[in-house]
Scaffold this motif. Structure first.
Motif, PDB file in Angstrom:
ATOM      1  N   ARG A  54       0.841  -1.199   0.000  1.00  0.00           N
ATOM      2  CA  ARG A  54       0.000   0.000   0.000  1.00  0.00           C
ATOM      3  C   ARG A  54       0.875   1.246   0.000  1.00  0.00           C
ATOM      4  NH1 ARG A  54      -4.209  -2.365   4.071  1.00  0.00           N
ATOM      5  NH2 ARG A  54      -5.520  -3.429   2.557  1.00  0.00           N
ATOM      6  N   PRO A  55       0.301   2.379  -0.443  1.00  0.00           N
ATOM      7  CA  PRO A  55       1.068   3.636  -0.417  1.00  0.00           C
ATOM      8  C   PRO A  55       1.491   3.999   1.005  1.00  0.00           C
ATOM      9  CG  PRO A  55      -0.927   3.888  -1.731  1.00  0.00           C
ATOM     10  CD  PRO A  55      -1.025   2.561  -1.034  1.00  0.00           C
ATOM     11  N   TYR A  56       2.559   4.741   1.105  1.00  0.00           N
ATOM     12  CA  TYR A  56       3.079   5.226   2.377  1.00  0.00           C
ATOM     13  C   TYR A  56       2.523   6.615   2.652  1.00  0.00           C
ATOM     14  CZ  TYR A  56       6.561   1.494   2.336  1.00  0.00           C
ATOM     15  OH  TYR A  56       7.179   0.278   2.334  1.00  0.00           O
ATOM     16  N   GLU A  57       2.561   6.991   3.915  1.00  0.00           N
ATOM     17  CA  GLU A  57       2.172   8.344   4.317  1.00  0.00           C
ATOM     18  C   GLU A  57       3.001   8.703   5.538  1.00  0.00           C
ATOM     19  OE1 GLU A  57      -1.801  10.335   6.138  1.00  0.00           O
ATOM     20  OE2 GLU A  57      -2.074   9.136   4.325  1.00  0.00           O
ATOM     21  N   ASP A  58       3.592   9.906   5.529  1.00  0.00           N
ATOM     22  CA  ASP A  58       4.382  10.317   6.687  1.00  0.00           C
ATOM     23  C   ASP A  58       3.491  10.989   7.737  1.00  0.00           C
ATOM     24  OD1 ASP A  58       4.101  13.051   5.964  1.00  0.00           O
ATOM     25  OD2 ASP A  58       6.045  13.102   4.965  1.00  0.00           O
ATOM     26  N   GLY A  59       4.098  11.412   8.840  1.00  0.00           N
ATOM     27  CA  GLY A  59       3.360  12.022   9.938  1.00  0.00           C
ATOM     28  C   GLY A  59       2.693  13.335   9.588  1.00  0.00           C
ATOM     29  N   ASP A  60       3.107  13.954   8.486  1.00  0.00           N
ATOM     30  CA  ASP A  60       2.492  15.209   8.033  1.00  0.00           C
ATOM     31  C   ASP A  60       1.349  14.967   7.060  1.00  0.00           C
ATOM     32  OD1 ASP A  60       4.414  16.712   9.444  1.00  0.00           O
ATOM     33  OD2 ASP A  60       5.820  16.524   7.759  1.00  0.00           O
ATOM     34  N   GLY A  61       1.107  13.715   6.714  1.00  0.00           N
ATOM     35  CA  GLY A  61       0.044  13.393   5.769  1.00  0.00           C
ATOM     36  C   GLY A  61       0.483  13.395   4.319  1.00  0.00           C
ATOM     37  N   THR A  62       1.784  13.560   4.056  1.00  0.00           N
ATOM     38  CA  THR A  62       2.300  13.526   2.695  1.00  0.00           C
ATOM     39  C   THR A  62       2.319  12.081   2.226  1.00  0.00           C
ATOM     40  OG1 THR A  62       3.693  15.426   3.180  1.00  0.00           O
ATOM     41  CG2 THR A  62       4.234  14.158   1.207  1.00  0.00           C
ATOM     42  N   ARG A  63       1.741  11.838   1.068  1.00  0.00           N
ATOM     43  CA  ARG A  63       1.639  10.465   0.541  1.00  0.00           C
ATOM     44  C   ARG A  63       2.819  10.156  -0.377  1.00  0.00           C
ATOM     45  NH1 ARG A  63      -3.334   7.606   1.029  1.00  0.00           N
ATOM     46  NH2 ARG A  63      -2.688   6.562  -0.878  1.00  0.00           N
ATOM     47  N   TYR A  64       3.198   8.888  -0.359  1.00  0.00           N
ATOM     48  CA  TYR A  64       4.294   8.392  -1.181  1.00  0.00           C
ATOM     49  C   TYR A  64       3.836   7.127  -1.902  1.00  0.00           C
ATOM     50  CZ  TYR A  64       6.829  11.499   1.921  1.00  0.00           C
ATOM     51  OH  TYR A  64       7.234  12.588   2.622  1.00  0.00           O
ATOM     52  N   LEU A  65       4.519   6.780  -2.958  1.00  0.00           N
ATOM     53  CA  LEU A  65       4.164   5.612  -3.757  1.00  0.00           C
ATOM     54  C   LEU A  65       4.317   4.307  -2.970  1.00  0.00           C
ATOM     55  CD1 LEU A  65       6.015   6.514  -7.072  1.00  0.00           C
ATOM     56  CD2 LEU A  65       3.566   6.736  -6.589  1.00  0.00           C
ATOM     57  N   ALA A  66       3.528   3.330  -3.330  1.00  0.00           N
ATOM     58  CA  ALA A  66       3.664   1.986  -2.777  1.00  0.00           C
ATOM     59  C   ALA A  66       4.930   1.347  -3.335  1.00  0.00           C
ATOM     60  CB  ALA A  66       2.444   1.153  -3.157  1.00  0.00           C
ATOM     61  N   THR A  67       5.467   0.406  -2.611  1.00  0.00           N
ATOM     62  CA  THR A  67       6.673  -0.303  -3.045  1.00  0.00           C
ATOM     63  C   THR A  67       6.405  -1.804  -3.058  1.00  0.00           C
ATOM     64  OG1 THR A  67       7.557  -0.545  -0.812  1.00  0.00           O
ATOM     65  CG2 THR A  67       8.162   1.471  -2.021  1.00  0.00           C
ATOM     66  N   ILE A  68       7.372  -2.551  -3.565  1.00  0.00           N
ATOM     67  CA  ILE A  68       7.297  -4.004  -3.455  1.00  0.00           C
ATOM     68  C   ILE A  68       7.281  -4.311  -1.963  1.00  0.00           C
ATOM     69  CG2 ILE A  68       8.537  -6.164  -3.859  1.00  0.00           C
ATOM     70  CD1 ILE A  68       9.620  -4.947  -6.444  1.00  0.00           C
ATOM     71  N   ARG A  69       6.384  -5.185  -1.543  1.00  0.00           N
ATOM     72  CA  ARG A  69       6.159  -5.392  -0.114  1.00  0.00           C
ATOM     73  C   ARG A  69       7.048  -6.451   0.525  1.00  0.00           C
ATOM     74  NH1 ARG A  69       2.622  -9.692   1.043  1.00  0.00           N
ATOM     75  NH2 ARG A  69       1.842 -10.675  -0.843  1.00  0.00           N
ATOM     76  N   GLN A  70       7.912  -7.063  -0.242  1.00  0.00           N
ATOM     77  CA  GLN A  70       8.826  -8.030   0.349  1.00  0.00           C
ATOM     78  C   GLN A  70      10.228  -7.774  -0.169  1.00  0.00           C
ATOM     79  OE1 GLN A  70       6.727 -11.462  -1.526  1.00  0.00           O
ATOM     80  NE2 GLN A  70       8.783 -12.249  -1.870  1.00  0.00           N
ATOM     81  N   PRO A  71      11.241  -8.268   0.525  1.00  0.00           N
ATOM     82  CA  PRO A  71      12.618  -8.010   0.091  1.00  0.00           C
ATOM     83  C   PRO A  71      12.884  -8.544  -1.320  1.00  0.00           C
ATOM     84  CG  PRO A  71      12.574  -8.967   2.291  1.00  0.00           C
ATOM     85  CD  PRO A  71      11.179  -9.063   1.751  1.00  0.00           C
ATOM     86  N   VAL A  72      13.799  -7.878  -2.007  1.00  0.00           N
ATOM     87  CA  VAL A  72      14.290  -8.337  -3.302  1.00  0.00           C
ATOM     88  C   VAL A  72      15.725  -8.790  -3.064  1.00  0.00           C
ATOM     89  CG1 VAL A  72      14.861  -7.672  -5.672  1.00  0.00           C
ATOM     90  CG2 VAL A  72      12.802  -6.738  -4.568  1.00  0.00           C
ATOM     91  N   LEU A  73      15.944 -10.064  -3.254  1.00  0.00           N
ATOM     92  CA  LEU A  73      17.262 -10.641  -3.063  1.00  0.00           C
ATOM     93  C   LEU A  73      18.115 -10.306  -4.283  1.00  0.00           C
ATOM     94  CD1 LEU A  73      18.491 -12.577  -0.939  1.00  0.00           C
ATOM     95  CD2 LEU A  73      17.874 -14.440  -2.456  1.00  0.00           C
ATOM     96  N   VAL A  74      19.311  -9.761  -4.088  1.00  0.00           N
ATOM     97  CA  VAL A  74      20.198  -9.444  -5.206  1.00  0.00           C
ATOM     98  C   VAL A  74      21.412 -10.360  -5.122  1.00  0.00           C
ATOM     99  CG1 VAL A  74      21.520  -7.652  -6.405  1.00  0.00           C
ATOM    100  CG2 VAL A  74      19.376  -7.056  -5.230  1.00  0.00           C
ATOM    101  N   LEU A  75      21.614 -11.111  -6.189  1.00  0.00           N
ATOM    102  CA  LEU A  75      22.673 -12.110  -6.273  1.00  0.00           C
ATOM    103  C   LEU A  75      23.601 -11.789  -7.439  1.00  0.00           C
ATOM    104  CD1 LEU A  75      20.194 -15.109  -6.069  1.00  0.00           C
ATOM    105  CD2 LEU A  75      21.597 -14.264  -4.186  1.00  0.00           C
ATOM    106  N   THR A  76      24.780 -12.385  -7.442  1.00  0.00           N
ATOM    107  CA  THR A  76      25.700 -12.233  -8.574  1.00  0.00           C
ATOM    108  C   THR A  76      26.251 -13.595  -8.963  1.00  0.00           C
ATOM    109  OG1 THR A  76      27.653 -11.866  -7.192  1.00  0.00           O
ATOM    110  CG2 THR A  76      26.428  -9.911  -7.883  1.00  0.00           C
ATOM    111  N   GLY A  77      26.757 -13.646 -10.171  1.00  0.00           N
ATOM    112  CA  GLY A  77      27.385 -14.863 -10.654  1.00  0.00           C
ATOM    113  C   GLY A  77      27.935 -14.649 -12.049  1.00  0.00           C
ATOM    114  N   PRO A  78      28.697 -15.612 -12.532  1.00  0.00           N
ATOM    115  CA  PRO A  78      29.225 -15.524 -13.891  1.00  0.00           C
ATOM    116  C   PRO A  78      28.125 -15.756 -14.921  1.00  0.00           C
ATOM    117  CG  PRO A  78      29.878 -17.592 -12.872  1.00  0.00           C
ATOM    118  CD  PRO A  78      29.155 -16.794 -11.815  1.00  0.00           C
TER     119      PRO A  78
END
Length: 149
Positions: A54-78
């Motif tokens: 869901r969208p975010y809202e700070d203590g002043d009532g300013t709204r922010y965009l929703a984000t992915i709600r779970q972690p995104v695992l970042v991996l590397t490899g050849p």
């Protein structure tokens, strides 16, 4: 008498039943890693809308965009690990996004799609892929990759 409300599935937290993983080729420059990660995570979010909270809202009532709600695992490899992960993901029917080396030189979405379409899947010069699926399946798909430092 108070009624117990069930939790909204959007607000359910860990442990997550699914996993989002971005796998980057290990030889990318830092700006390329960030760019590829953003593109690929955005592709997964677009394909799997239930990942968006869901969208975010700070203590002043300013709204922010929703984000992915779970972690995104970042991996590397050849490159071989990315190619193998792509094959495994497709064999298992997981939502998969790709980013090829050629996309660093294109000018937009239509050119990006044309650049990928011009190359057979097994011959793509992958610099990143992202997948979403059940945790244990994503772990098998990304086997051989390591956590991004």
């Amino acid at each position: 008498m108070e009624t117990l409300m069930t939790e909204d599935p959007v607000d359910v937290g860990p442990p997550w039943p699914t996993k989002v993983a971005v796998l980057l080729r290990e030889d990318l420059l830092p700006w390329q890693e960030l760019n590829v990660t953003a593109f690929l995570a955005g592709a997964v979010a677009a394909a799997v809308p239930e990942l968006i909270g869901r969208p975010y809202e700070d203590g002043d009532g300013t709204r922010y965009l929703a984000t992915i709600r779970q972690p995104v695992l970042v991996l590397t490899g050849p490159a071989e690990v990315l190619a193998r992960a792509r094959t495994r993901a497709l064999e298992r029917g997981l939502p998969t996004s790709v980013f090829t080396a050629g996309l660093f030189a294109t000018g937009g979405d239509a050119e990006n799609r044309a650049a990928v379409r011009a190359v057979r899947g097994a011959e793509l010069d992958l610099v990143g892929i992202a997948v979403h699926g059940p945790r244990n399946v994503v772990d098998k798909v990304t086997k051989g990759a390591r956590m991004h430092p």
